[in-house]
Scaffold this motif. Structure first.
Motif, PDB file in Angstrom:
ATOM      1  N   ARG A 144      -2.369  -6.828   0.831  1.00 31.90           N
ATOM      2  CA  ARG A 144      -3.747  -6.505   1.206  1.00 31.90           C
ATOM      3  C   ARG A 144      -4.079  -7.049   2.586  1.00 31.90           C
ATOM      4  O   ARG A 144      -3.412  -7.974   3.088  1.00 31.90           O
ATOM      5  N   VAL A 145      -5.110  -6.483   3.218  1.00 31.70           N
ATOM      6  CA  VAL A 145      -5.620  -7.046   4.467  1.00 31.70           C
ATOM      7  C   VAL A 145      -6.240  -8.404   4.144  1.00 31.70           C
ATOM      8  O   VAL A 145      -7.029  -8.526   3.191  1.00 31.70           O
ATOM      9  N   ARG A 182       0.694  -0.160   9.447  1.00 30.09           N
ATOM     10  CA  ARG A 182      -0.675   0.179   9.059  1.00 30.09           C
ATOM     11  C   ARG A 182      -1.450  -1.071   8.671  1.00 30.09           C
ATOM     12  O   ARG A 182      -2.629  -1.229   9.016  1.00 30.09           O
ATOM     13  N   TRP A 183      -0.799  -1.983   7.943  1.00 31.90           N
ATOM     14  CA  TRP A 183      -1.431  -3.254   7.600  1.00 31.90           C
ATOM     15  C   TRP A 183      -1.819  -4.014   8.863  1.00 31.90           C
ATOM     16  O   TRP A 183      -2.915  -4.577   8.959  1.00 31.90           O
ATOM     17  N   ARG A 186      -4.917  -2.439  10.477  1.00 30.18           N
ATOM     18  CA  ARG A 186      -6.142  -2.706   9.709  1.00 30.18           C
ATOM     19  C   ARG A 186      -6.554  -4.176   9.846  1.00 30.18           C
ATOM     20  O   ARG A 186      -7.746  -4.509   9.886  1.00 30.18           O
ATOM     21  N   THR A 187      -5.571  -5.071   9.930  1.00 32.12           N
ATOM     22  CA  THR A 187      -5.876  -6.492  10.124  1.00 32.12           C
ATOM     23  C   THR A 187      -6.552  -6.725  11.465  1.00 32.12           C
ATOM     24  O   THR A 187      -7.538  -7.472  11.557  1.00 32.12           O
ATOM     25  N   GLU A 189      -8.279  -4.557  13.141  1.00 33.03           N
ATOM     26  CA  GLU A 189      -9.629  -3.997  13.062  1.00 33.03           C
ATOM     27  C   GLU A 189     -10.612  -5.042  12.546  1.00 33.03           C
ATOM     28  O   GLU A 189     -11.736  -5.169  13.054  1.00 33.03           O
ATOM     29  N   VAL A 190     -10.201  -5.808  11.525  1.00 32.17           N
ATOM     30  CA  VAL A 190     -11.049  -6.874  10.995  1.00 32.17           C
ATOM     31  C   VAL A 190     -11.274  -7.950  12.048  1.00 32.17           C
ATOM     32  O   VAL A 190     -12.390  -8.440  12.230  1.00 32.17           O
TER      33      VAL A 190
END
Length: 401
Positions: A144-145, A182-183, A186-187, A189-190
């Motif tokens: 998970r992120v 992709r992980w 997305r990380t 982005e957070v």
């Protein structure tokens, strides 16, 4: 004669060390696989076909693990073998831990008057179910992120102009055999939503070379920070291509603090952000790489607060001696898979969180990614947002300055 004898002794000692290492490895493997095998098959007194099938599964896994680890993490560096070997290692660790606890529970069932085979079969089923649930949950946690962990840290020497400065800490991303591009995106982005002033990465970016992990690391180039993006090496860089990662992070727009520092300023207040190589760098054989706090802080104003990036918490002793205010570290993964944190604590002064060491504070992250087994059990990953607060400049601190 004496010289000849010396030549004879050295190979013998090497052979003995190799035999001792081999015997230790075999003993560990037999224990890791043997206890779950005995608990789930023999002790439970299942019908003979069930015992035979279970024994065959454990025997194949026992032989496969060292072979997969050699192919995946040895010279061949097969990502497919590494994925299988790491997953198998994680699964057998989970089974071992809960088989051990299950056999403790067996004593309680015995005291309660539960007879065999009901008692042992209840233990076997319980161990299998708990292990399966934890493996599924631990895998989801690893993939998970990471959640954002928010921490306020008072830095006594921090000037008012930098009060509230936001520092985001990434560490131990460990881009590796499992493609997590992709992980990674997305990380980041957070991270960018956190509106950081400083973003730090305290090492162990990847397991492998830049060419192998370029796509997974690419999102690091999109990290936004008002004042600075800073990076230091971890021990895993020295298993592969440390200088290559230092150079690559520079091309991504990061400042590699390779025993160097950078001074950030806001509203008239200044902060020294320094970094040192990992503690293992000196024995890596790579020219110019070693942890050197003196070089990292050379030429700095002794009255300014210092934020130090150092991969391992055990580097805190040198940070204290150098007068550092706050050290940021990773490396421990918070233990990653319970109860491994007890073993980590034998090697490191802190496993996770904020701690004080004299005047120097240390924040140890549980890590952003994971290493090896794709599981996190009772040790969640994190993106850390540290908000630095200006404190009272106490007289004792002024005397030290």
């Amino acid at each position: 004669m004496a010289a000849g004898e010396a030549v004879q002794v050295r190979p013998t000692r090497r052979s003995r060390r190799a035999l001792a290492s081999g015997a230790t490895l075999v003993s560990i493997l037999l224990l890791l696989f043997g206890l779950p095998w005995w608990t789930l098959t023999i002790a439970a007194r299942w019908p003979a076909p069930v015992v035979a099938a279970g024994t065959a599964v454990f025997a194949v896994a026992l032989v496969a693990l060292p072979a997969l680890m050699y192919l995946g993490h040895g010279r061949r560096r097969s990502d497919a073998a590494a994925r299988a070997g790491d997953a198998l290692l994680g699964l057998v660790w989970i089974l071992f831990v809960w088989a051990l606890l299950g056999n403790v529970a067996r004593l309680a069932l015995t005291a309660a008057g539960v007879a065999d085979p009901t008692r042992s079969r209840a233990v076997a089923v319980g161990v299998a179910v708990v292990s399966a649930v934890l493996a599924a949950w631990g895998y989801a946690e690893a993939m998970r992120v990471p959640r954002v962990r928010r921490v306020d840290v008072t830095v006594d020497r921090l000037g008012a102009g930098l009060d509230g400065v936001r520092v985001v800490l990434l560490t131990d991303t460990h881009y590796g055999p499992i493609d997590r591009a992709r992980w990674s995106a997305r990380t980041i982005e957070v991270v960018n939503v956190l509106d950081a002033d400083i973003v730090c990465h305290t090492g162990d970016i990847a397991d492998g070379t830049v060419d192998q992990r370029r796509a997974q690391a690419a999102p690091l180039g999109t990290v936004r920070a008002r004042l600075l993006r800073a990076y230091v090496t971890g021990n895993h860089e020295y298993y592969g291509e440390a200088q290559g990662w230092v150079d690559h992070m520079r091309t991504l727009g990061w400042e590699p603090l390779h025993n160097r520092h950078h001074v950030v300023e806001r509203d008239g207040a200044r902060l020294v952000v320094a970094g040192v190589d990992d503690v293992t760098a000196g024995s890596s054989g790579l020219a110019g790489h070693r942890a050197d706090h003196g070089a990292a802080l050379a030429g700095t104003d002794p009255g300014l607060p210092v934020l130090l990036l150092a991969h391992q918490p055990k580097q805190i002793g040198d940070a204290v001696a150098a007068g550092v205010d706050l050290q940021l570290s990773g490396h421990t993964h918070g233990g990653q898979m319970w109860p491994f944190h007890y073993l980590v604590r034998l090697d490191q002064p802190v496993v996770q969180g904020l701690s004080r060491h004299g005047r120097t504070q240390l924040y140890t992250s549980r890590g952003t990614g994971f290493w090896g087994p794709p599981f996190r059990i009772f040790a969640p990953s994190e993106i850390t947002l540290l908000t630095l607060r200006a404190g009272q400049r106490r007289p004792d601190l002024l005397r030290q300055e």
